[in-house]
Motif scaffolding. Structure first.
Motif, PDB file in Angstrom:
ATOM      1  N   GLY A  12       0.821  -1.214   0.000  1.00 14.97           N
ATOM      2  CA  GLY A  12       0.000   0.000   0.000  1.00 14.97           C
ATOM      3  C   GLY A  12       0.852   1.259   0.000  1.00 14.97           C
ATOM      4  N   ILE A  13       1.937   1.235   0.746  1.00 15.94           N
ATOM      5  CA  ILE A  13       2.827   2.395   0.790  1.00 15.94           C
ATOM      6  C   ILE A  13       3.524   2.578  -0.553  1.00 15.94           C
ATOM      7  CG2 ILE A  13       4.978   3.254   1.803  1.00 15.94           C
ATOM      8  CD1 ILE A  13       3.923   2.157   4.485  1.00 15.94           C
ATOM      9  N   THR A  14       3.968   1.482  -1.137  1.00 15.61           N
ATOM     10  CA  THR A  14       4.619   1.554  -2.447  1.00 15.61           C
ATOM     11  C   THR A  14       3.666   2.116  -3.499  1.00 15.61           C
ATOM     12  OG1 THR A  14       6.007  -0.334  -1.863  1.00 15.61           O
ATOM     13  CG2 THR A  14       5.832   0.207  -4.202  1.00 15.61           C
ATOM     14  N   GLU A  15       2.424   1.657  -3.482  1.00 13.55           N
ATOM     15  CA  GLU A  15       1.428   2.156  -4.437  1.00 13.55           C
ATOM     16  C   GLU A  15       1.137   3.636  -4.214  1.00 13.55           C
ATOM     17  OE1 GLU A  15      -1.852  -0.542  -3.939  1.00 13.55           O
ATOM     18  OE2 GLU A  15      -0.827  -2.147  -5.022  1.00 13.55           O
ATOM     19  N   ALA A  16       1.078   4.050  -2.956  1.00 11.68           N
ATOM     20  CA  ALA A  16       0.836   5.463  -2.649  1.00 11.68           C
ATOM     21  C   ALA A  16       1.985   6.328  -3.162  1.00 11.68           C
ATOM     22  CB  ALA A  16       0.656   5.656  -1.146  1.00 11.68           C
ATOM     23  N   ARG A  17       3.197   5.843  -3.015  1.00 19.51           N
ATOM     24  CA  ARG A  17       4.365   6.594  -3.499  1.00 19.51           C
ATOM     25  C   ARG A  17       4.348   6.694  -5.016  1.00 19.51           C
ATOM     26  NH1 ARG A  17      10.206   6.322  -4.325  1.00 19.51           N
ATOM     27  NH2 ARG A  17      11.058   8.189  -3.382  1.00 19.51           N
ATOM     28  N   THR A  18       3.966   5.623  -5.684  1.00 20.00           N
ATOM     29  CA  THR A  18       3.864   5.634  -7.144  1.00 20.00           C
ATOM     30  C   THR A  18       2.830   6.656  -7.598  1.00 20.00           C
ATOM     31  OG1 THR A  18       4.515   3.316  -7.258  1.00 20.00           O
ATOM     32  CG2 THR A  18       3.384   4.213  -9.176  1.00 20.00           C
ATOM     33  N   LYS A  19       1.688   6.692  -6.920  1.00 22.98           N
ATOM     34  CA  LYS A  19       0.640   7.656  -7.268  1.00 22.98           C
ATOM     35  C   LYS A  19       1.146   9.082  -7.056  1.00 22.98           C
ATOM     36  CE  LYS A  19      -4.244   8.572  -6.662  1.00 22.98           C
ATOM     37  NZ  LYS A  19      -5.493   8.138  -6.045  1.00 22.98           N
ATOM     38  N   PHE A  20       1.896   9.292  -5.981  1.00 22.11           N
ATOM     39  CA  PHE A  20       2.459  10.612  -5.716  1.00 22.11           C
ATOM     40  C   PHE A  20       3.408  11.023  -6.843  1.00 22.11           C
ATOM     41  CE2 PHE A  20       6.185  12.961  -4.370  1.00 22.11           C
ATOM     42  CZ  PHE A  20       5.608  14.140  -3.961  1.00 22.11           C
TER      43      PHE A  20
ATOM     44  N   GLU B  88      -5.037  13.861  -3.716  1.00 20.08           N
ATOM     45  CA  GLU B  88      -5.458  12.459  -3.701  1.00 20.08           C
ATOM     46  C   GLU B  88      -4.304  11.549  -3.295  1.00 20.08           C
ATOM     47  OE1 GLU B  88      -7.044  11.751  -7.614  1.00 20.08           O
ATOM     48  OE2 GLU B  88      -8.703  13.159  -7.295  1.00 20.08           O
ATOM     49  N   ALA B  89      -3.114  11.816  -3.833  1.00 23.50           N
ATOM     50  CA  ALA B  89      -1.938  11.025  -3.462  1.00 23.50           C
ATOM     51  C   ALA B  89      -1.606  11.221  -1.984  1.00 23.50           C
ATOM     52  CB  ALA B  89      -0.748  11.415  -4.331  1.00 23.50           C
ATOM     53  N   ASN B  90      -1.780  12.442  -1.503  1.00 24.16           N
ATOM     54  CA  ASN B  90      -1.538  12.750  -0.098  1.00 24.16           C
ATOM     55  C   ASN B  90      -2.482  11.950   0.798  1.00 24.16           C
ATOM     56  OD1 ASN B  90      -0.250  14.447   1.976  1.00 24.16           O
ATOM     57  ND2 ASN B  90      -2.298  15.310   2.203  1.00 24.16           N
ATOM     58  N   ALA B  91      -3.745  11.869   0.406  1.00 21.79           N
ATOM     59  CA  ALA B  91      -4.726  11.103   1.184  1.00 21.79           C
ATOM     60  C   ALA B  91      -4.340   9.628   1.221  1.00 21.79           C
ATOM     61  CB  ALA B  91      -6.118  11.271   0.593  1.00 21.79           C
ATOM     62  N   GLU B  92      -3.892   9.111   0.077  1.00 19.86           N
ATOM     63  CA  GLU B  92      -3.489   7.708   0.024  1.00 19.86           C
ATOM     64  C   GLU B  92      -2.251   7.467   0.888  1.00 19.86           C
ATOM     65  OE1 GLU B  92      -2.553   4.609  -3.533  1.00 19.86           O
ATOM     66  OE2 GLU B  92      -4.223   6.008  -3.820  1.00 19.86           O
ATOM     67  N   PHE B  93      -1.301   8.403   0.857  1.00 20.31           N
ATOM     68  CA  PHE B  93      -0.126   8.309   1.718  1.00 20.31           C
ATOM     69  C   PHE B  93      -0.532   8.281   3.189  1.00 20.31           C
ATOM     70  CE2 PHE B  93       3.720   9.741  -0.862  1.00 20.31           C
ATOM     71  CZ  PHE B  93       4.476   8.657  -0.480  1.00 20.31           C
ATOM     72  N   ASN B  94      -1.434   9.158   3.564  1.00 25.64           N
ATOM     73  CA  ASN B  94      -1.859   9.222   4.961  1.00 25.64           C
ATOM     74  C   ASN B  94      -2.501   7.912   5.415  1.00 25.64           C
ATOM     75  OD1 ASN B  94      -0.873  11.786   5.254  1.00 25.64           O
ATOM     76  ND2 ASN B  94      -2.837  12.782   4.941  1.00 25.64           N
ATOM     77  N   ARG B  95      -3.326   7.311   4.566  1.00 21.09           N
ATOM     78  CA  ARG B  95      -3.931   6.017   4.909  1.00 21.09           C
ATOM     79  C   ARG B  95      -2.855   4.944   5.044  1.00 21.09           C
ATOM     80  NH1 ARG B  95      -7.931   8.146   1.601  1.00 21.09           N
ATOM     81  NH2 ARG B  95      -7.069   7.254  -0.305  1.00 21.09           N
TER      82      ARG B  95
END
Length: 184
Positions: A71-79, A90-97
């Motif tokens: 999940g963290i890797t995917e959030a970083r990719t989205k960022f 949106e990427a920030n929200a995913e990072f926070n989760r």
């Protein structure tokens, strides 16, 4: 004949000065917004660069927690693929989760909580989160000033002529306003 031309020339000069001054104010405001956004990006990038280090420390303790690490890797990719304030939000929200889930995993590993590398990275991350909040606030203040300026009459006419558009605020999801409870 010469006296008749003086008044129209004066009027034209005044209009040119007004247009030039207004245009310069718009350019200045636009650049302030761009500069503020660059600072937001810098801090978001700093966080994105810290997360893999945190993950590596956790990996040693939590090999079977791949779901959280993925999940963290995917959030970083989205960022890394974000381009607009909305995409960054949106990427920030995913990072926070993802970070909240990571901290939940950490709860299961008391020895990890005591790890010096983890503790230092955690402090770095907390400092970075504060910087992000500060820079996001500064950016939104500049956006508000600029957007207000280009909406006012007669500046709105000049802004439309020269193609100045409103900037987008860096807003967070409602979910992000709820502070996750993490106990170490």
């Amino acid at each position: 004949m010469g006296k008749k031309l003086i008044i129209p020339i004066i009027i034209l000069v005044l209009i040119a000065v007004f247009l030039g001054g207004t245009y310069n104010r718009l350019v200045e405001g636009d650049e302030r917004v761009k500069s503020a956004w660059a600072q937001v990006e810098n801090q978001l990038k700093r966080r994105a660069d810290l997360i893999p280090n945190l993950v590596e420390v956790v990996k040693g303790y939590a090999e079977h927690e791949k779901e959280v690490l993925t999940g963290i890797t995917e959030a970083r990719t989205k960022f890394n693929s974000a381009n607009t304030p909305q995409e960054y939000a949106e990427a920030n929200a995913e990072f926070n989760r993802a970070i909240t889930n990571l901290y939940a995993v950490v709860e299961n590993y008391p020895e990890l909580k005591a790890n010096q590398n983890f503790t230092e990275l955690q402090y770095e991350l907390a400092g970075t989160e504060n910087r992000i909040a500060t820079e996001r606030m500064r950016y939104n203040e500049e956006v508000e000033k600029f957007n207000r300026t280009i909406r006012r009459f007669p500046t709105n006419i000049i802004a439309n002529i020269f193609g100045f558009e409103q900037w987008q605020y860096f807003e967070i999801d409602q979910e992000e306003t709820e502070v996750p409870e993490v106990n170490f």
